[in-house]
Motif scaffolding. Structure first.
Motif, PDB file in Angstrom:
ATOM      1  N   TYR A 167      37.154  30.908  40.851  1.00 17.60           N
ATOM      2  CA  TYR A 167      37.996  32.074  40.586  1.00 17.60           C
ATOM      3  C   TYR A 167      39.354  31.924  41.258  1.00 17.60           C
ATOM      4  O   TYR A 167      40.400  32.177  40.642  1.00 17.60           O
ATOM      5  CB  TYR A 167      37.302  33.355  41.062  1.00 17.60           C
ATOM      6  CG  TYR A 167      36.353  33.962  40.059  1.00 17.60           C
ATOM      7  CD1 TYR A 167      35.715  33.168  39.106  1.00 17.60           C
ATOM      8  CD2 TYR A 167      36.080  35.324  40.051  1.00 17.60           C
ATOM      9  CE1 TYR A 167      34.843  33.730  38.184  1.00 17.60           C
ATOM     10  CE2 TYR A 167      35.207  35.895  39.132  1.00 17.60           C
ATOM     11  CZ  TYR A 167      34.592  35.089  38.198  1.00 17.60           C
ATOM     12  OH  TYR A 167      33.734  35.646  37.277  1.00 17.60           O
ATOM     13  N   ILE A 201      42.976  31.294  39.126  1.00 13.48           N
ATOM     14  CA  ILE A 201      44.052  32.286  39.163  1.00 13.48           C
ATOM     15  C   ILE A 201      45.293  31.698  39.828  1.00 13.48           C
ATOM     16  O   ILE A 201      46.424  31.919  39.364  1.00 13.48           O
ATOM     17  CB  ILE A 201      43.591  33.562  39.886  1.00 13.48           C
ATOM     18  CG1 ILE A 201      42.478  34.250  39.075  1.00 13.48           C
ATOM     19  CG2 ILE A 201      44.749  34.509  40.106  1.00 13.48           C
ATOM     20  CD1 ILE A 201      42.926  34.777  37.718  1.00 13.48           C
ATOM     21  N   CYS A 207      45.135  39.540  34.211  1.00 10.25           N
ATOM     22  CA  CYS A 207      44.299  40.048  35.306  1.00 10.25           C
ATOM     23  C   CYS A 207      45.165  40.580  36.451  1.00 10.25           C
ATOM     24  O   CYS A 207      44.830  41.585  37.092  1.00 10.25           O
ATOM     25  CB  CYS A 207      43.360  38.957  35.808  1.00 10.25           C
ATOM     26  SG  CYS A 207      42.056  38.514  34.642  1.00 10.25           S
ATOM     27  N   TYR A 208      46.273  39.908  36.724  1.00 13.59           N
ATOM     28  CA  TYR A 208      47.180  40.356  37.782  1.00 13.59           C
ATOM     29  C   TYR A 208      47.754  41.724  37.443  1.00 13.59           C
ATOM     30  O   TYR A 208      47.810  42.617  38.292  1.00 13.59           O
ATOM     31  CB  TYR A 208      48.291  39.324  37.949  1.00 13.59           C
ATOM     32  CG  TYR A 208      49.346  39.696  38.967  1.00 13.59           C
ATOM     33  CD1 TYR A 208      49.058  39.724  40.328  1.00 13.59           C
ATOM     34  CD2 TYR A 208      50.638  40.007  38.565  1.00 13.59           C
ATOM     35  CE1 TYR A 208      50.033  40.057  41.265  1.00 13.59           C
ATOM     36  CE2 TYR A 208      51.618  40.341  39.491  1.00 13.59           C
ATOM     37  CZ  TYR A 208      51.309  40.363  40.831  1.00 13.59           C
ATOM     38  OH  TYR A 208      52.269  40.703  41.750  1.00 13.59           O
ATOM     39  N   GLY A 241      44.673  44.494  36.987  1.00 12.07           N
ATOM     40  CA  GLY A 241      43.579  44.481  37.960  1.00 12.07           C
ATOM     41  C   GLY A 241      43.609  45.508  39.057  1.00 12.07           C
ATOM     42  O   GLY A 241      42.727  45.491  39.933  1.00 12.07           O
ATOM     43  N   VAL A 296      43.910  41.211  42.204  1.00  8.49           N
ATOM     44  CA  VAL A 296      44.689  39.993  42.430  1.00  8.49           C
ATOM     45  C   VAL A 296      46.062  40.417  42.917  1.00  8.49           C
ATOM     46  O   VAL A 296      46.722  41.256  42.282  1.00  8.49           O
ATOM     47  CB  VAL A 296      44.825  39.167  41.141  1.00  8.49           C
ATOM     48  CG1 VAL A 296      45.693  37.932  41.396  1.00  8.49           C
ATOM     49  CG2 VAL A 296      43.460  38.755  40.608  1.00  8.49           C
ATOM     50  N   ILE A 298      42.958  37.044  46.243  1.00  2.10           N
ATOM     51  CA  ILE A 298      41.985  37.816  45.473  1.00  2.10           C
ATOM     52  C   ILE A 298      41.301  38.764  46.446  1.00  2.10           C
ATOM     53  O   ILE A 298      40.614  38.328  47.374  1.00  2.10           O
ATOM     54  CB  ILE A 298      40.978  36.900  44.764  1.00  2.10           C
ATOM     55  CG1 ILE A 298      41.698  35.991  43.757  1.00  2.10           C
ATOM     56  CG2 ILE A 298      39.908  37.733  44.051  1.00  2.10           C
ATOM     57  CD1 ILE A 298      40.811  34.968  43.092  1.00  2.10           C
ATOM     58  N   TYR A 306      36.536  40.031  44.238  1.00  2.00           N
ATOM     59  CA  TYR A 306      36.071  39.019  43.290  1.00  2.00           C
ATOM     60  C   TYR A 306      35.223  39.625  42.179  1.00  2.00           C
ATOM     61  O   TYR A 306      35.288  39.177  41.028  1.00  2.00           O
ATOM     62  CB  TYR A 306      35.290  37.928  44.028  1.00  2.00           C
ATOM     63  CG  TYR A 306      36.171  36.921  44.722  1.00  2.00           C
ATOM     64  CD1 TYR A 306      36.580  35.761  44.076  1.00  2.00           C
ATOM     65  CD2 TYR A 306      36.611  37.130  46.030  1.00  2.00           C
ATOM     66  CE1 TYR A 306      37.385  34.825  44.715  1.00  2.00           C
ATOM     67  CE2 TYR A 306      37.420  36.201  46.674  1.00  2.00           C
ATOM     68  CZ  TYR A 306      37.806  35.053  46.008  1.00  2.00           C
ATOM     69  OH  TYR A 306      38.617  34.143  46.629  1.00  2.00           O
ATOM     70  N   LEU A 328      37.418  41.177  39.679  1.00  3.08           N
ATOM     71  CA  LEU A 328      38.026  40.139  38.851  1.00  3.08           C
ATOM     72  C   LEU A 328      37.060  39.701  37.761  1.00  3.08           C
ATOM     73  O   LEU A 328      37.462  39.482  36.608  1.00  3.08           O
ATOM     74  CB  LEU A 328      38.434  38.946  39.724  1.00  3.08           C
ATOM     75  CG  LEU A 328      39.117  37.781  38.999  1.00  3.08           C
ATOM     76  CD1 LEU A 328      40.346  38.236  38.231  1.00  3.08           C
ATOM     77  CD2 LEU A 328      39.499  36.685  40.002  1.00  3.08           C
TER      78      LEU A 328
END
Length: 658
Positions: free
Chosen positions: A498, A502, A534-535, A538, A542, A555, A558, A561
């Motif tokens: 992960y 990322i 995701c950034y 999220g 992140v 992160i 987790y 994520l």
């Protein structure tokens, strides 16, 4: 690394060859000596068939590539040309890059190389070269050769990109790849839309456009098919010759049938025959030897239709295959528990087979830079009805891993020692496992809704497909099921993947892009899309933090994520299953393409201080037949000592067909 049990007493993964942004490695044929003579002979014959496709790839990647390569090789090998000048040294680097990329465009970014020598220098050394060695056409003068090739080499505005995917532009007129001649994007799309309409009722639809150049002559658009008596015929005739030799030493009847169908496809250019070949190939599991040979992946075509020629010869890595077979044997469980809409899942996963293999020879679009995993065939209906084959290339990943350790890269970019310790402990294992999940299950998962055109996403299709497979792997690598299956040691290991993924998508893959450019390559776009989505979505799972002027990825959650990966996978699968072009376009253009110039500059400066090459590629081993007193092959020996330059010059002489 030394291997006392190898025929080469001092085998090293890293060669002394490094130039531009590239470092050359070697891969070892682990266990080759234990193969039977029949298996070794088959690998040798298939390797010859693989190497004879090289000129096809060069020509596909740009219509001037072969003439430029041959011209530069003539200069490089002519004793009249001094090697002790700055101009020659710059020309040598340029030629090495041309060899590596199968042409004058970067193998990853697809932008045209800028030479470090001048046009005046090139003209002056051409005047010293024996004219009989130059690629002059009948009656052509040296001045005419220069007039044709110099603008292509030196003018940055002439054919600047091999593959252009910029939104809103005519992707064919602005791409230098040699799959279309005099055809606009609209004309090509209309041509193949008609082909698909004519084929609409075919229960076994064809991969229209896969093996032909689309040309416009006298106002008529038509295909120039790649086959024995068509375009690329001389190269294909040599490929077929060696395929027939391999057919004679096949391990079983089905393997012989696979090669027979491939030969028939090369002889006829019939895409129905290609379907038959794919079905037979995906069903052959008994032999230890396997191969890919042909017009396969469509990343080199901005419309995602034309197959670049590639070849790889392989044999099963029996120990590592235990891991991939565990995954494939549980394929239905993974499909049933996927976080996508049940309408888009396969109710019955068929024929998913996965092997870890050792590459024995690389060719075409798989050489010198190669994939670490392959999943074929590409046709969705064949996957649904007959399954797919996945491979992860264990000796290639082994070489990459050996070269990476101790480089200082992770120490520079990873946020803290705790995260670094997780990556050091689990990183290699998780990298291999994510590749397995991506290739073995990700590409083979899901299904199109009835009536959905497999090419509906057009220029965005490759990026969406790679994102789909990556997300499938990312979602499941954190599942306790992998610990239950013995594929991961504990429930913390997934964090290594992960974080690395990322960090790469947000930051470190930027080392592969020149300042001022956007992201073009499909795999890089895929990683950028996932990481940036995701950034942004999220809620702090992140983050980016800055210390002493340097940016780091952190992160903070987790499991959150993982939930983000699940959400994005569900949407990506919907886009593919429904053929939602506009949603694909918006997702890719928003998250996958743009580069933060300030962050980019920082990453480049930090990486430069490490003195590393961002790209790696491979020198092939040399397979040498040993003959007995009757002139028959009694063994095949593996030689790892050939240099990059010698190999490239030898390939040009020995396998030059076009």
């Amino acid at each position: 690394m030394n291997y006392s049990d190898d025929c080469t007493p001092h085998f090293g993964y890293v060669t002394d060859e490094r130039f531009a942004d590239i470092q050359l490695l070697r891969y070892r044929l682990n266990g080759f000596e234990q193969l039977s003579l029949l298996q070794k002979k088959q690998i040798y014959y298939l390797s010859k068939a693989t190497l004879y496709g090289r000129d096809i790839t060069f020509d596909q990647f740009g219509r001037y590539n072969l003439r430029i390569r041959k011209m530069l090789e003539a200069i490089y090998t002519d004793p009249a040309v001094s090697h002790e000048t700055d101009g020659f040294r710059a020309l040598e680097v340029y030629l090495k890059r041309v060899w590596f990329s199968n042409g004058i465009y970067h193998h990853y970014g697809t932008e045209k190389f800028q030479p470090g020598f001048t046009a005046d220098y090139l003209r002056s050394v051409l005047q010293q070269v024996d004219a009989g060695k130059l690629p002059l056409r009948d009656g052509e003068t040296l001045d005419a050769l220069c007039d044709e090739l110099f603008p292509v080499i030196f003018d940055p505005t002439v054919l600047p990109k091999r593959v252009n995917k910029a939104d809103g532009e005519d992707l064919l007129l602005t791409s230098a790849c040699n799959f279309y001649e005099g055809v606009t994007q609209q004309e090509a799309e209309e041509f193949y839309a008609q082909r698909k309409a004519d084929d609409e009722k075919n229960p076994r639809p064809l991969s229209h456009g896969l093996n032909a150049t689309l040309v416009k002559r006298n106002g008529i658009v038509k295909e120039d098919v790649w086959k024995v008596d068509g375009r690329y015929g001389n190269a294909i005739q040599h490929i077929v010759y060696w395929l027939k030799k391999a057919q004679g030493v096949a391990e079983n009847a089905r393997q012989r049938r696979v090669i027979e169908l491939l030969i028939s496809y090369y002889e006829t250019g019939d895409l129905q025959c290609f379907n038959d070949y794919c079905i037979e190939w995906v069903g052959e599991h008994e032999g230890r030897i396997d191969f890919v040979n042909g017009f396969i992946e469509v990343y080199g075509d901005p419309l995602g239709l034309k197959g670049s020629w590639e070849g790889i010869v392989e044999y099963k890595d029996l120990e590592a295959t235990k891991r991939t077979q565990t995954i494939s044997q549980n394929a239905q469980w993974f499909e049933d528990h996927s976080p996508v809409d049940p309408r888009f899942r396969k109710p019955h996963v068929k024929g998913v087979t996965a092997n870890a293999i050792c590459a024995a020879m690389l060719g075409g679009d798989e050489y010198p830079s190669t994939a670490i995993g392959i999943n074929l065939p590409n046709a969705d209906w064949i996957r649904a009805e007959h399954g797919s084959k996945s491979i992860t290339i264990s000796n290639i990943t082994e070489a990459y891993n050996k070269a990476a350790h101790g480089s200082g890269f992770k120490e520079e970019f990873v946020v803290d020692r705790q995260t670094l310790a997780i990556i050091e402990k689990y990183g290699d294992k998780c990298d291999d496992l994510h590749t397995d999940l991506h290739e073995c299950l990700g590409h083979g998962s899901g299904q199109l809704l009835p009536g959905t055109d497999p090419d509906a996403l057009k220029a965005y299709g490759n990026t969406i497909e790679e994102a789909r497979a990556d997300l499938f792997g990312l979602y499941y690598i954190a599942d306790h099921k992998l610990v239950e299956l013995g594929l991961l040691p504990d429930d913390e290991a997934y964090k290594a993947q992960y974080y690395s993924y990322i960090m790469n998508g947000l930051m470190t893959q930027l080392i592969r892009i020149e300042p001022g450019r956007q992201i073009e390559e499909a795999h890089m776009r895929n990683r950028s899309l996932i990481a940036h989505w995701c950034y942004e979505q999220g809620n702090g799972a992140v983050t980016m933090e800055k210390r002493e002027g340097k940016n780091f990825v952190r992160i903070t959650d987790y499991q959150a994520l993982r939930s983000l990966f699940a959400r994005l996978l569900a949407e990506i699968q919907r886009i593919k299953s429904e053929g939602d072009y506009e949603a694909a376009r918006q997702l890719v253009e928003r998250y996958a393409v743009k580069v933060d110039a300030q962050l980019h500059q920082e990453v480049l400066e930090r990486y430069k201080r490490l003195d590393l090459a961002p790209y790696k590629g491979f020198v092939n081993p040399v397979l040498k037949p040993v003959l007995d007193a009757q002139g028959e092959i009694s063994d095949i020996q593996v030689d790892y000592t050939e240099s990059y330059v010698h190999q490239m010059l030898r390939y040009g002489q020995e396998y030059g067909t076009l």
